[in-house]
Motif scaffolding. Structure first.
Motif, short mmCIF file in Angstrom:
data_model
loop_
_atom_site.label_atom_id
_atom_site.label_comp_id
_atom_site.label_asym_id
_atom_site.label_seq_id
_atom_site.Cartn_x
_atom_site.Cartn_y
_atom_site.Cartn_z
N GLN A 41 0.82 -1.21 0.00
CA GLN A 41 0.00 0.00 0.00
C GLN A 41 0.86 1.26 0.00
O GLN A 41 0.46 2.29 -0.53
CB GLN A 41 -0.93 0.02 1.20
N HIS A 42 2.03 1.20 0.60
CA HIS A 42 2.91 2.36 0.66
C HIS A 42 3.86 2.45 -0.53
O HIS A 42 4.58 3.43 -0.67
CB HIS A 42 3.72 2.34 1.96
N ALA A 43 3.89 1.46 -1.39
CA ALA A 43 4.86 1.43 -2.48
C ALA A 43 4.30 2.00 -3.77
O ALA A 43 4.57 1.50 -4.85
CB ALA A 43 5.35 0.00 -2.69
N ILE A 44 3.54 3.08 -3.70
CA ILE A 44 2.96 3.66 -4.90
C ILE A 44 3.95 4.54 -5.65
O ILE A 44 3.72 4.90 -6.80
CB ILE A 44 1.69 4.46 -4.58
N ILE A 45 5.05 4.89 -5.02
CA ILE A 45 6.02 5.78 -5.67
C ILE A 45 6.62 5.12 -6.91
O ILE A 45 6.98 5.80 -7.87
CB ILE A 45 7.11 6.24 -4.68
N GLU A 46 6.70 3.80 -6.92
CA GLU A 46 7.24 3.10 -8.08
C GLU A 46 6.35 3.29 -9.31
O GLU A 46 6.85 3.45 -10.41
CB GLU A 46 7.40 1.62 -7.78
N THR A 47 5.04 3.30 -9.13
CA THR A 47 4.15 3.54 -10.26
C THR A 47 4.24 4.99 -10.74
O THR A 47 4.10 5.25 -11.93
CB THR A 47 2.69 3.20 -9.91
N VAL A 48 4.48 5.91 -9.81
CA VAL A 48 4.67 7.31 -10.20
C VAL A 48 5.93 7.45 -11.05
O VAL A 48 5.93 8.11 -12.09
CB VAL A 48 4.73 8.23 -8.96
N PHE A 49 7.02 6.82 -10.61
CA PHE A 49 8.26 6.87 -11.39
C PHE A 49 8.06 6.25 -12.77
O PHE A 49 8.52 6.79 -13.78
CB PHE A 49 9.40 6.15 -10.67
N ALA A 50 7.39 5.11 -12.84
CA ALA A 50 7.16 4.45 -14.13
C ALA A 50 6.30 5.34 -15.03
O ALA A 50 6.54 5.42 -16.24
CB ALA A 50 6.48 3.10 -13.92
N LEU A 52 6.11 8.65 -14.96
CA LEU A 52 6.92 9.79 -15.42
C LEU A 52 7.95 9.36 -16.45
O LEU A 52 8.21 10.09 -17.41
CB LEU A 52 7.60 10.46 -14.23
N ILE A 53 8.54 8.19 -16.28
CA ILE A 53 9.55 7.73 -17.22
C ILE A 53 8.90 7.38 -18.56
O ILE A 53 9.48 7.63 -19.62
CB ILE A 53 10.33 6.53 -16.64
N ASP A 54 7.69 6.83 -18.55
CA ASP A 54 6.98 6.55 -19.80
C ASP A 54 6.48 7.81 -20.47
O ASP A 54 6.20 7.80 -21.67
CB ASP A 54 5.80 5.62 -19.55
N ARG A 97 -3.30 5.15 -15.57
CA ARG A 97 -1.95 5.62 -15.86
C ARG A 97 -2.02 6.95 -16.58
O ARG A 97 -3.04 7.33 -17.15
CB ARG A 97 -1.22 4.61 -16.76
N GLY A 98 -0.92 7.68 -16.60
CA GLY A 98 -0.88 8.98 -17.24
C GLY A 98 -1.13 8.90 -18.73
O GLY A 98 -1.80 9.76 -19.30
N SER A 99 -0.61 7.87 -19.39
CA SER A 99 -0.84 7.74 -20.83
C SER A 99 -2.31 7.51 -21.13
O SER A 99 -2.84 8.03 -22.13
CB SER A 99 0.00 6.60 -21.40
#
Length: 151
Positions: A41-50, A52-54, A97-99
């Motif tokens: 639940q606390h590991a959402i930063i990885e999806t934010v990084f993915a 932004l990188i995409d 997702r952002g896309s």
């Protein structure tokens, strides 16, 4: 440190099971399964990084620190605005997702016309994301968009 063992789905049809190990550090006294749920639940930063990188970070403009710093700042602001628009659009866009948000909410196939000084919004008649887009419009503007054209 807690290590969680999970069967690897890629190797389902093998003779012997293949395991993946997911280590994580925690300072809680919870059992392994509850600590793993809390960790995920606390590991959402990885999806934010993915995300932004995409998106915008795939094209950093320069080898200069100042230009890249400005680009990262603009991409963070755009990411936050896009996430807020997704939440305001509701339904499945709150976790998209952002896309996906750029494709469904930002790239609107609409045209705003002003015949006789009255704004008319020309939206496609069978656009699948019209309900989400109208919810975003209503949540940000506060009133209905201009009347759609009948053509």
């Amino acid at each position: 440190m807690v290590v969680r063992r999970v069967k690897d789905a890629r190797f389902r049809d093998t003779l012997f099971p293949v395991w993946r190990y997911h280590p994580f550090l925690t300072n809680t006294d919870l059992p392994v399964d509850q600590a793993d749920i809390t960790h995920r639940q606390h590991a959402i930063i990885e999806t934010v990084f993915a995300d932004l990188i995409d998106g915008p970070l795939a094209h950093l403009p320069s080898g200069r620190f100042g230009a890249n710093s400005a680009w990262i700042l603009c991409s963070a602001i755009a990411h936050n605005l896009l996430r807020a628009a997704g939440v305001l659009a509701g339904e499945r866009h709150t976790r998209a997702r952002g896309s996906t948000l750029r494709r469904t909410i930002v790239n609107v196939p609409a045209r705003l016309a002003r015949p006789q000084r009255r704004p008319i919004l020309h939206l496609p008649s069978h656009w699948p994301w019209s309900r989400s887009w109208l919810a975003l419009w209503h949540n940000t503007i506060g009133h209905s968009p201009p009347l759609p054209a009948t053509t």
